[in-house]
Design a protein around this motif. Structure first.
Motif, PDB file in Angstrom:
ATOM      1  N   LEU A 166     -10.046 -18.533  -0.228  1.00 23.03           N
ATOM      2  CA  LEU A 166     -10.045 -18.013  -1.488  1.00 23.03           C
ATOM      3  C   LEU A 166      -8.568 -17.240  -1.981  1.00 23.03           C
ATOM      4  N   LEU A 167      -8.032 -16.408  -1.040  1.00 23.97           N
ATOM      5  CA  LEU A 167      -6.803 -15.723  -1.163  1.00 23.97           C
ATOM      6  C   LEU A 167      -5.576 -16.831  -1.316  1.00 23.97           C
ATOM      7  N   GLY A 168      -5.726 -18.132  -0.511  1.00 28.89           N
ATOM      8  CA  GLY A 168      -4.772 -19.063  -0.525  1.00 28.89           C
ATOM      9  C   GLY A 168      -4.922 -19.944  -2.151  1.00 28.89           C
ATOM     10  N   ALA A 169      -6.245 -20.002  -2.334  1.00 25.25           N
ATOM     11  CA  ALA A 169      -6.208 -20.709  -3.756  1.00 25.25           C
ATOM     12  C   ALA A 169      -5.707 -19.989  -4.794  1.00 25.25           C
ATOM     13  N   ILE A 170      -5.661 -18.807  -4.691  1.00 25.52           N
ATOM     14  CA  ILE A 170      -5.069 -17.855  -5.866  1.00 25.52           C
ATOM     15  C   ILE A 170      -3.597 -17.879  -5.745  1.00 25.52           C
ATOM     16  N   VAL A 171      -3.067 -18.074  -4.467  1.00 28.03           N
ATOM     17  CA  VAL A 171      -1.597 -18.202  -4.216  1.00 28.03           C
ATOM     18  C   VAL A 171      -1.094 -19.672  -4.845  1.00 28.03           C
ATOM     19  N   GLY A 172      -1.900 -20.597  -4.341  1.00 26.03           N
ATOM     20  CA  GLY A 172      -1.535 -21.927  -4.930  1.00 26.03           C
ATOM     21  C   GLY A 172      -1.567 -22.169  -6.513  1.00 26.03           C
ATOM     22  N   ALA A 173      -2.479 -21.194  -7.143  1.00 26.80           N
ATOM     23  CA  ALA A 173      -2.631 -21.454  -8.387  1.00 26.80           C
ATOM     24  C   ALA A 173      -1.610 -20.648  -9.181  1.00 26.80           C
ATOM     25  N   ALA A 174      -1.074 -19.300  -8.381  1.00 28.51           N
ATOM     26  CA  ALA A 174      -0.289 -18.637  -9.160  1.00 28.51           C
ATOM     27  C   ALA A 174       1.410 -19.191  -9.138  1.00 28.51           C
ATOM     28  N   ILE A 175       1.697 -19.577  -7.861  1.00 28.89           N
ATOM     29  CA  ILE A 175       3.064 -20.050  -7.387  1.00 28.89           C
ATOM     30  C   ILE A 175       3.013 -21.471  -6.756  1.00 28.89           C
ATOM     31  N   PRO A 176       2.504 -22.557  -7.398  1.00 25.33           N
ATOM     32  CA  PRO A 176       2.260 -23.894  -6.805  1.00 25.33           C
ATOM     33  C   PRO A 176       3.622 -24.539  -6.127  1.00 25.33           C
ATOM     34  N   GLU A 177       4.821 -23.926  -6.669  1.00 24.51           N
ATOM     35  CA  GLU A 177       5.963 -24.445  -6.016  1.00 24.51           C
ATOM     36  C   GLU A 177       6.447 -24.061  -4.588  1.00 24.51           C
ATOM     37  N   ALA A 178       6.020 -22.971  -4.301  1.00 24.21           N
ATOM     38  CA  ALA A 178       6.261 -22.161  -3.085  1.00 24.21           C
ATOM     39  C   ALA A 178       5.496 -22.653  -1.921  1.00 24.21           C
ATOM     40  N   ASP A 179       6.165 -22.394  -0.775  1.00 26.92           N
ATOM     41  CA  ASP A 179       5.279 -22.750   0.485  1.00 26.92           C
ATOM     42  C   ASP A 179       4.443 -21.451   0.506  1.00 26.92           C
ATOM     43  N   THR A 180       3.438 -21.400   1.618  1.00 23.99           N
ATOM     44  CA  THR A 180       2.341 -20.394   1.642  1.00 23.99           C
ATOM     45  C   THR A 180       2.750 -19.068   1.826  1.00 23.99           C
ATOM     46  N   VAL A 181       3.772 -18.943   2.965  1.00 19.86           N
ATOM     47  CA  VAL A 181       4.021 -17.733   3.205  1.00 19.86           C
ATOM     48  C   VAL A 181       5.120 -17.080   2.174  1.00 19.86           C
ATOM     49  N   THR A 182       5.835 -17.771   1.288  1.00 20.50           N
ATOM     50  CA  THR A 182       6.854 -17.301   0.216  1.00 20.50           C
ATOM     51  C   THR A 182       5.821 -16.849  -0.951  1.00 20.50           C
ATOM     52  N   GLY A 183       4.858 -17.638  -1.035  1.00 17.20           N
ATOM     53  CA  GLY A 183       3.915 -17.401  -2.208  1.00 17.20           C
ATOM     54  C   GLY A 183       3.107 -16.224  -2.039  1.00 17.20           C
ATOM     55  N   LEU A 184       2.624 -16.147  -0.906  1.00  9.40           N
ATOM     56  CA  LEU A 184       1.674 -15.047  -0.335  1.00  9.40           C
ATOM     57  C   LEU A 184       2.659 -13.740  -0.534  1.00  9.40           C
ATOM     58  N   ALA A 185       3.855 -13.843  -0.050  1.00  4.13           N
ATOM     59  CA  ALA A 185       4.787 -12.466  -0.001  1.00  4.13           C
ATOM     60  C   ALA A 185       5.211 -12.064  -1.392  1.00  4.13           C
ATOM     61  N   GLY A 186       5.415 -13.105  -2.236  1.00  3.76           N
ATOM     62  CA  GLY A 186       5.830 -12.782  -3.531  1.00  3.76           C
ATOM     63  C   GLY A 186       4.456 -11.759  -4.340  1.00  3.76           C
ATOM     64  N   LEU A 187       3.088 -12.423  -4.164  1.00  2.00           N
ATOM     65  CA  LEU A 187       2.230 -11.914  -4.996  1.00  2.00           C
ATOM     66  C   LEU A 187       1.835 -10.528  -4.210  1.00  2.00           C
ATOM     67  N   VAL A 188       2.127 -10.143  -2.793  1.00  2.00           N
ATOM     68  CA  VAL A 188       1.686  -8.931  -2.508  1.00  2.00           C
ATOM     69  C   VAL A 188       2.854  -8.296  -2.341  1.00  2.00           C
ATOM     70  N   ASP A 189       3.852  -8.362  -3.073  1.00  2.00           N
ATOM     71  CA  ASP A 189       5.173  -7.540  -2.958  1.00  2.00           C
ATOM     72  C   ASP A 189       4.951  -6.097  -2.838  1.00  2.00           C
ATOM     73  N   GLY A 190       5.628  -5.465  -1.793  1.00  2.00           N
ATOM     74  CA  GLY A 190       5.333  -3.971  -1.675  1.00  2.00           C
ATOM     75  C   GLY A 190       4.651  -3.793  -0.226  1.00  2.00           C
ATOM     76  N   ILE A 191       3.704  -4.705  -0.108  1.00  2.00           N
ATOM     77  CA  ILE A 191       3.233  -4.542   1.332  1.00  2.00           C
ATOM     78  C   ILE A 191       3.347  -5.891   2.048  1.00  2.00           C
ATOM     79  N   ASP A 192       4.111  -6.932   1.642  1.00  2.00           N
ATOM     80  CA  ASP A 192       4.357  -8.299   1.750  1.00  2.00           C
ATOM     81  C   ASP A 192       4.666  -8.371   3.573  1.00  2.00           C
ATOM     82  N   ALA A 193       5.437  -7.378   4.103  1.00  2.00           N
ATOM     83  CA  ALA A 193       5.728  -7.149   5.585  1.00  2.00           C
ATOM     84  C   ALA A 193       4.593  -7.109   6.147  1.00  2.00           C
ATOM     85  N   ALA A 194       3.836  -6.172   5.862  1.00  2.00           N
ATOM     86  CA  ALA A 194       2.628  -6.032   6.780  1.00  2.00           C
ATOM     87  C   ALA A 194       1.778  -6.939   6.527  1.00  2.00           C
ATOM     88  N   VAL A 195       1.295  -7.751   5.513  1.00  2.02           N
ATOM     89  CA  VAL A 195       0.221  -8.723   5.454  1.00  2.02           C
ATOM     90  C   VAL A 195       0.780  -9.913   6.059  1.00  2.02           C
TER      91      VAL A 195
END
Length: 480
Positions: free
Chosen positions: A255-284
């Motif tokens: 479900l987390l991935g589905a949101i990432v794909g819908a929010a930033i469809p042009e990015a790869d999984t790691v880049t998209g996820l990091a962008g959406l959790v900016d601030g704790i992206d390194a830990a995630v």
């Protein structure tokens, strides 16, 4: 693995594919929850959710339903295999000899080895992307480092893997919750992320099938992680602990991935996820990356057991130990590394094609295995015969199982809908793929009927400790 055994978790496992004596059994059914919950919270699971909203173009509400139905359905099939480990005390692929015969089983075991290599390669790609994102290393170098970490877990073996997944259940579980909160509440998502238009049956069924296969793909090795458990663990406790851990641990990251794909469809999984959790992206990214290493250790460990099963079939006097497992794990790592480096630039498409192909060859095996265990043999097997070159009472080659397996693949072909091939029935259904459902519905009754007609039930005088398994006695009498 029990919490009171931390010092033992680092001991190298000596046994490989041999039967686990009852005086070496340990653990409780609840330990199975952490194995499957902790091992599924990783980047590859997130990437599977990304497929739903990018490759299949589903809106999030439709993706959530498809992912939920797929995981719930596939989880039933996967968790039903969990009870076989405590009862039989041998790896899952070795059990396949009881259905296919000692040499007939090689048909399935070899395909499963290919599956392990594919999953290991897929995980290395995402793990490499994560490490590259965190440390700024070249992606290829990062892929190699992730693979080497996973090899260590496979070499040490069962106890270390149980311990690592237990820790990851807590750490990755908390991180997953934080990722949702940070994405949806703290940072927010781009406008249009939760648009409701665009759902199609093609995308829905494709996503549902992908999620179901995610669970079914664990079936060839779920017993590998229950075979050390006491024989009286019980069918229901083993089922529900495995089912809950696998379904929850898979559905939430998807479900987390589905949101990432819908929010930033042009990015790869790691880049998209990091962008959406900016601030704790390194830990995630770090935690989900470590999760990949843990899961890859499981894939490599079970892949090594399957290769050793092939070797023991050909050379029945050979008794492989920890050293053989280490050597085989290293060879599988090298094979997976080549696949990962070649396919890393087009990862999501390659992964989706691989999963859909895998679905076709796993469905008939899981149908045959479960029908044989629950409906024909009722959990009662001659363990000694499984280690004989001639297969003992199971023979060298069971034509019923092999024919059913081949038919199970063939009957799915007209219903397949993949980027590489779309069958005629799937074309008439506008690309909707129901091949795995057809495969199950066809092979379950066919195998049962043919085995009954051909005298597939061979009574064995065996004492069964699990009260939920029926023992077949000489003369055909049964005992609960």
């Amino acid at each position: 693995m029990a919490a009171s055994e931390p010092t033992e978790s680092l001991e190298m496992e000596i046994r490989t594919i041999d039967h686990i004596p009852e005086d070496e059994r340990h653990g409780r059914a609840r330990n199975l929850f952490t194995v499957w919950f902790g091992s599924n919270i990783m980047l590859l699971t997130v990437a599977t959710g990304v497929v739903a909203t990018t490759v299949y173009d589903l809106p999030i509400w439709s993706a959530l339903l498809a992912l939920a139905f797929g995981n719930l359905a596939g989880g039933v099939v996967m968790a039903m295999h969990a009870a076989q480990g405590p009862q039989m005390g041998v790896p899952q692929m070795l059990q396949t000899r009881a259905q296919f015969g000692s040499f007939g089983s090689l048909l399935v075991v070899v395909l499963v080895i290919v599956m392990y290599v594919g999953f290991f390669a897929s995980n290395m790609v995402l793990g490499g992307q994560a490490l590259s994102h965190l440390a700024g290393l070249d992606v290829s170098i990062s892929v190699i480092l992730i693979g080497l970490i996973s090899v260590a877990g496979a070499v040490v073996g069962y106890r270390l893997i149980h311990a690592l997944t237990g820790v990851m259940s807590v750490v990755a579980g908390v991180t997953l919750v934080l990722a949702f909160v940070w994405m949806l509440v703290v940072n927010g998502v781009p406008s249009g992320t939760f648009d409701t238009a665009g759902s199609t049956w093609l995308g829905f069924m494709g996503t549902l099938s992908l999620a179901a296969l995610w669970q079914i793909a664990y079936a060839p090795y779920v017993s590998d992680y229950t075979r050390y458990m006491p024989k009286d663990t019980g069918v229901r406790p083993a089922f529900w602990a495995t089912y809950a851990g696998a379904v929850l641990g898979s559905l939430l990251p998807m479900l987390l991935g589905a949101i990432v794909g819908a929010a930033i469809p042009e990015a790869d999984t790691v880049t998209g996820l990091a962008g959406l959790v900016d601030g704790i992206d390194a830990a995630v990214i770090a935690v989900f990356g470590v999760g990949i290493a843990c899961t890859n250790a499981m894939n490599l460990y079970c892949g090594a057991l399957s290769v050793l099963t092939v070797g023991q079939t050909l050379f029945p006097r050979w008794s492989p130990q920890a050293g053989a497992r280490a050597v085989v794990a290293s060879v599988l790592f090298a094979s997976s590394l080549v696949m990962a480096l070649v396919g890393k630039d087009n990862f999501l498409v390659n992964f989706t094609n691989f999963m859909l192909l895998l679905l076709c060859v796993l469905i008939p095996w899981t149908a045959i295995n479960l029908v044989d265990y629950y409906a024909i043999k009722h959990g009662v097997y001659d363990i000694d015969a499984l280690f004989r070159r001639d297969g003992g009472i199971y023979g060298v080659f069971n034509w019923v199982a092999v024919v059913c397996y081949c038919l199970g693949i063939a009957v799915q072909v007209p219903f397949l809908s993949t980027p590489m091939y779309t069958g005629p029935v799937a074309t008439l259904m506008h690309g909707v793929d129901i091949s795995w459902i057809v495969g199950l519905l066809a092979i379950i009754p066919l195998y049962y009927i043919l085995m009954r007609v051909n005298g597939g039930v061979k009574p064995i005088a065996v004492e069964v400790l699990d009260p939920e398994v029926v023992a077949f006695k000489e003369g055909g009498d049964t005992q609960a």
